[in-house]
Design a protein around this motif. Structure first.
Motif, PDB file in Angstrom:
ATOM      1  N   MET A 201     -76.182  38.588 -39.702  1.00 43.94           N
ATOM      2  CA  MET A 201     -75.336  39.382 -38.804  1.00 43.94           C
ATOM      3  C   MET A 201     -76.167  40.426 -38.066  1.00 43.94           C
ATOM      4  O   MET A 201     -75.939  40.697 -36.897  1.00 43.94           O
ATOM      5  N   GLN A 202     -77.172  41.009 -38.799  1.00 46.94           N
ATOM      6  CA  GLN A 202     -78.000  42.069 -38.188  1.00 46.94           C
ATOM      7  C   GLN A 202     -78.720  41.571 -36.939  1.00 46.94           C
ATOM      8  O   GLN A 202     -78.891  42.320 -35.984  1.00 46.94           O
ATOM      9  N   SER A 203     -79.131  40.280 -36.962  1.00 53.85           N
ATOM     10  CA  SER A 203     -79.920  39.784 -35.836  1.00 53.85           C
ATOM     11  C   SER A 203     -79.052  39.609 -34.590  1.00 53.85           C
ATOM     12  O   SER A 203     -79.568  39.387 -33.497  1.00 53.85           O
ATOM     13  N   ASP A 204     -77.755  39.662 -34.734  1.00 54.47           N
ATOM     14  CA  ASP A 204     -76.870  39.559 -33.574  1.00 54.47           C
ATOM     15  C   ASP A 204     -76.742  40.905 -32.854  1.00 54.47           C
ATOM     16  O   ASP A 204     -76.125  40.987 -31.799  1.00 54.47           O
ATOM     17  N   ILE A 205     -77.313  41.947 -33.448  1.00 54.95           N
ATOM     18  CA  ILE A 205     -77.194  43.291 -32.871  1.00 54.95           C
ATOM     19  C   ILE A 205     -78.512  43.668 -32.205  1.00 54.95           C
ATOM     20  O   ILE A 205     -79.568  43.637 -32.831  1.00 54.95           O
ATOM     21  N   GLN A 206     -78.410  44.028 -30.934  1.00 53.89           N
ATOM     22  CA  GLN A 206     -79.601  44.371 -30.163  1.00 53.89           C
ATOM     23  C   GLN A 206     -80.152  45.738 -30.575  1.00 53.89           C
ATOM     24  O   GLN A 206     -81.347  45.923 -30.731  1.00 53.89           O
ATOM     25  N   ARG A 207     -79.252  46.718 -30.733  1.00 49.44           N
ATOM     26  CA  ARG A 207     -79.687  48.042 -31.192  1.00 49.44           C
ATOM     27  C   ARG A 207     -78.499  48.836 -31.716  1.00 49.44           C
ATOM     28  O   ARG A 207     -77.367  48.659 -31.269  1.00 49.44           O
ATOM     29  N   VAL A 208     -78.803  49.676 -32.704  1.00 51.67           N
ATOM     30  CA  VAL A 208     -77.749  50.508 -33.303  1.00 51.67           C
ATOM     31  C   VAL A 208     -77.580  51.764 -32.444  1.00 51.67           C
ATOM     32  O   VAL A 208     -78.549  52.435 -32.118  1.00 51.67           O
ATOM     33  N   LEU A 209     -76.340  52.063 -32.073  1.00 51.80           N
ATOM     34  CA  LEU A 209     -76.080  53.283 -31.291  1.00 51.80           C
ATOM     35  C   LEU A 209     -75.723  54.450 -32.202  1.00 51.80           C
ATOM     36  O   LEU A 209     -76.220  55.558 -32.023  1.00 51.80           O
ATOM     37  N   PHE A 210     -74.824  54.204 -33.172  1.00 55.59           N
ATOM     38  CA  PHE A 210     -74.391  55.268 -34.078  1.00 55.59           C
ATOM     39  C   PHE A 210     -74.331  54.691 -35.479  1.00 55.59           C
ATOM     40  O   PHE A 210     -73.607  53.719 -35.725  1.00 55.59           O
ATOM     41  N   ASP A 211     -75.105  55.297 -36.397  1.00 51.48           N
ATOM     42  CA  ASP A 211     -75.050  54.812 -37.778  1.00 51.48           C
ATOM     43  C   ASP A 211     -73.876  55.470 -38.508  1.00 51.48           C
ATOM     44  O   ASP A 211     -73.203  56.351 -37.941  1.00 51.48           O
ATOM     45  N   GLY A 212     -73.645  55.054 -39.740  1.00 50.65           N
ATOM     46  CA  GLY A 212     -72.503  55.555 -40.505  1.00 50.65           C
ATOM     47  C   GLY A 212     -72.439  57.084 -40.544  1.00 50.65           C
ATOM     48  O   GLY A 212     -71.403  57.673 -40.202  1.00 50.65           O
ATOM     49  N   PRO A 213     -73.533  57.763 -40.946  1.00 52.15           N
ATOM     50  CA  PRO A 213     -73.470  59.231 -41.018  1.00 52.15           C
ATOM     51  C   PRO A 213     -73.162  59.888 -39.671  1.00 52.15           C
ATOM     52  O   PRO A 213     -72.414  60.871 -39.611  1.00 52.15           O
ATOM     53  N   ALA A 214     -73.703  59.342 -38.583  1.00 51.52           N
ATOM     54  CA  ALA A 214     -73.429  59.926 -37.248  1.00 51.52           C
ATOM     55  C   ALA A 214     -71.951  59.765 -36.899  1.00 51.52           C
ATOM     56  O   ALA A 214     -71.318  60.690 -36.345  1.00 51.52           O
ATOM     57  N   ILE A 215     -71.385  58.607 -37.234  1.00 50.98           N
ATOM     58  CA  ILE A 215     -69.959  58.388 -36.952  1.00 50.98           C
ATOM     59  C   ILE A 215     -69.125  59.380 -37.765  1.00 50.98           C
ATOM     60  O   ILE A 215     -68.230  60.044 -37.244  1.00 50.98           O
TER      61      ILE A 215
ATOM     62  N   ARG B  93     -77.788  40.235 -26.149  1.00 53.78           N
ATOM     63  CA  ARG B  93     -77.504  39.649 -24.832  1.00 53.78           C
ATOM     64  C   ARG B  93     -77.265  38.154 -24.930  1.00 53.78           C
ATOM     65  O   ARG B  93     -76.403  37.605 -24.264  1.00 53.78           O
ATOM     66  N   GLU B  94     -78.024  37.495 -25.822  1.00 53.51           N
ATOM     67  CA  GLU B  94     -77.891  36.037 -25.951  1.00 53.51           C
ATOM     68  C   GLU B  94     -76.463  35.660 -26.334  1.00 53.51           C
ATOM     69  O   GLU B  94     -75.878  34.739 -25.777  1.00 53.51           O
ATOM     70  N   LEU B  95     -75.900  36.395 -27.286  1.00 49.56           N
ATOM     71  CA  LEU B  95     -74.541  36.073 -27.736  1.00 49.56           C
ATOM     72  C   LEU B  95     -73.524  36.274 -26.620  1.00 49.56           C
ATOM     73  O   LEU B  95     -72.633  35.456 -26.419  1.00 49.56           O
ATOM     74  N   LEU B  96     -73.667  37.370 -25.897  1.00 49.49           N
ATOM     75  CA  LEU B  96     -72.730  37.641 -24.801  1.00 49.49           C
ATOM     76  C   LEU B  96     -72.838  36.578 -23.727  1.00 49.49           C
ATOM     77  O   LEU B  96     -71.841  36.095 -23.207  1.00 49.49           O
ATOM     78  N   GLU B  97     -74.103  36.194 -23.415  1.00 50.81           N
ATOM     79  CA  GLU B  97     -74.305  35.194 -22.367  1.00 50.81           C
ATOM     80  C   GLU B  97     -73.751  33.834 -22.784  1.00 50.81           C
ATOM     81  O   GLU B  97     -73.106  33.160 -21.994  1.00 50.81           O
ATOM     82  N   GLN B  98     -73.944  33.490 -24.066  1.00 50.67           N
ATOM     83  CA  GLN B  98     -73.396  32.212 -24.560  1.00 50.67           C
ATOM     84  C   GLN B  98     -71.886  32.163 -24.354  1.00 50.67           C
ATOM     85  O   GLN B  98     -71.323  31.164 -23.956  1.00 50.67           O
ATOM     86  N   SER B  99     -71.237  33.294 -24.605  1.00 52.16           N
ATOM     87  CA  SER B  99     -69.767  33.300 -24.516  1.00 52.16           C
ATOM     88  C   SER B  99     -69.297  33.265 -23.074  1.00 52.16           C
ATOM     89  O   SER B  99     -68.157  32.891 -22.804  1.00 52.16           O
ATOM     90  N   ASN B 100     -70.175  33.622 -22.125  1.00 51.76           N
ATOM     91  CA  ASN B 100     -69.781  33.576 -20.706  1.00 51.76           C
ATOM     92  C   ASN B 100     -69.988  32.204 -20.089  1.00 51.76           C
ATOM     93  O   ASN B 100     -69.596  31.965 -18.958  1.00 51.76           O
TER      94      ASN B 100
END
Ligand code: IMP
Ligand code: MG
Length: 182
Positions: A1-15, A174-181
Motif C-alpha cells: 500500500m505504501q508504494s501507492d503513495i507518492q509522498r506523505v503530506l501530514f503524518d498521524g501526529p501532525a493531523i 501518479r501512475e495509479l491516477l493515470e491508470q484510472s483515467n
C-alpha cells in the motif's frame, strides 16, 4: 500500500495536533450553545471521530451520505444527499463536517438542503481544502489544512474506496491516477 503513495503530506501526529486546535476553537466558539454536528460520510469518518471526542460540549450527531450521478467526474455529476429524513435541525446550531473541499459542489448542495430545514445557524468545518478555482464558492469557518490541487488519500479519504485506513494523509501515485483515467 505504501508504494501507492507518492509522498506523505501530514503524518498521524501532525493531523492530531491540528485536530486538537480545531476542537479547541470550536469548543470556545460554541460554548453555551447546543450544537448539531452533521458529518458527511464516508470520508469524514476518522476526522469526525477524533474531532468530536475532543469537544466537551453537549451535542447531537447526524451522518449524511452523498451520491453523485450523471458522470464519472464529481464536477459534472448531480449530487444527491441521502439520510435527510428524520433530521430535525429547526432552530439548531449546525456544524457541517466534511473531509475535503474540492470543487465545492458537495458542500453547496448539502448546505442548501439543510437551509430548507430552518436551522438557527450553519457553519462548515473541513479537514482539507484544495487551493484552486472552485465550481462553487463555499464559506469555510474551520479549515484543517490547505493543500495544493492534488489527489490525496488516507485518514478517511479514498481512491476507489481504498486507502481510507491509512493513519496519514498522502498524495496518491501518479501512475495509479493515470491508470484510472484510461
Ligand atoms: P467537491 O464536491 O468537489 O468539493 O468534492 C468533495 C468530495 O470529493 C469529498 O468529500 C471527497 O469525497 C471527494 N474528493 C475530492 N477531492 C478528493 C481527493 O483528493 N481525495 C479523495 N477524495 C476527494
Ligand atoms: Mg468522499
Amino acid at each position: 500500500m505504501q508504494s501507492d503513495i507518492q509522498r506523505v503530506l501530514f503524518d498521524g501526529p501532525a493531523i492530531h495536533k491540528r485536530v486538537d486546535e480545531l476542537a479547541a476553537q470550536i469548543t470556545a466558539d460554541y460554548s453555551g450553545r447546543e450544537l448539531t454536528v452533521i458529518a458527511i460520510l464516508t470520508g469524514s469518518l476518522m476526522f469526525m471521530s477524533d474531532l468530536l471526542r475532543r469537544i466537551p460540549l453537549p451535542l447531537k450527531l447526524h451522518c449524511l451520505s452523498v451520491a453523485s450521478y450523471g458522470g464519472q467526474s464529481q464536477a459534472s455529476g448531480k449530487i444527491i444527499v441521502k439520510q435527510l429524513s428524520n433530521l430535525d435541525i429547526a432552530d439548531r446550531n449546525v456544524l457541517i463536517l466534511d473531509d475535503i473541499l474540492d470543487t465545492g459542489n458537495t458542500l453547496t448542495t448539502v448546505r442548501k438542503e439543510l437551509e430548507t430545514a430552518k436551522p438557527r445557524s450553519i457553519q462548515v468545518c473541513v479537514l482539507l481544502s484544495k487551493r484552486k478555482r472552485r465550481a462553487q464558492h463555499v464559506d469555510v469557518d474551520y479549515n484543517g489544512f490547505e493543500i495544493d490541487d492534488e489527489f490525496v488519500v488516507g485518514y478517511g479519504l479514498d481512491f476507489m474506496e481504498r486507502y481510507r485506513n491509512l493513519p496519514y494523509i498522502g498524495v496518491l501515485s501518479r501512475e495509479l491516477l493515470e491508470q484510472s483515467n484510461q
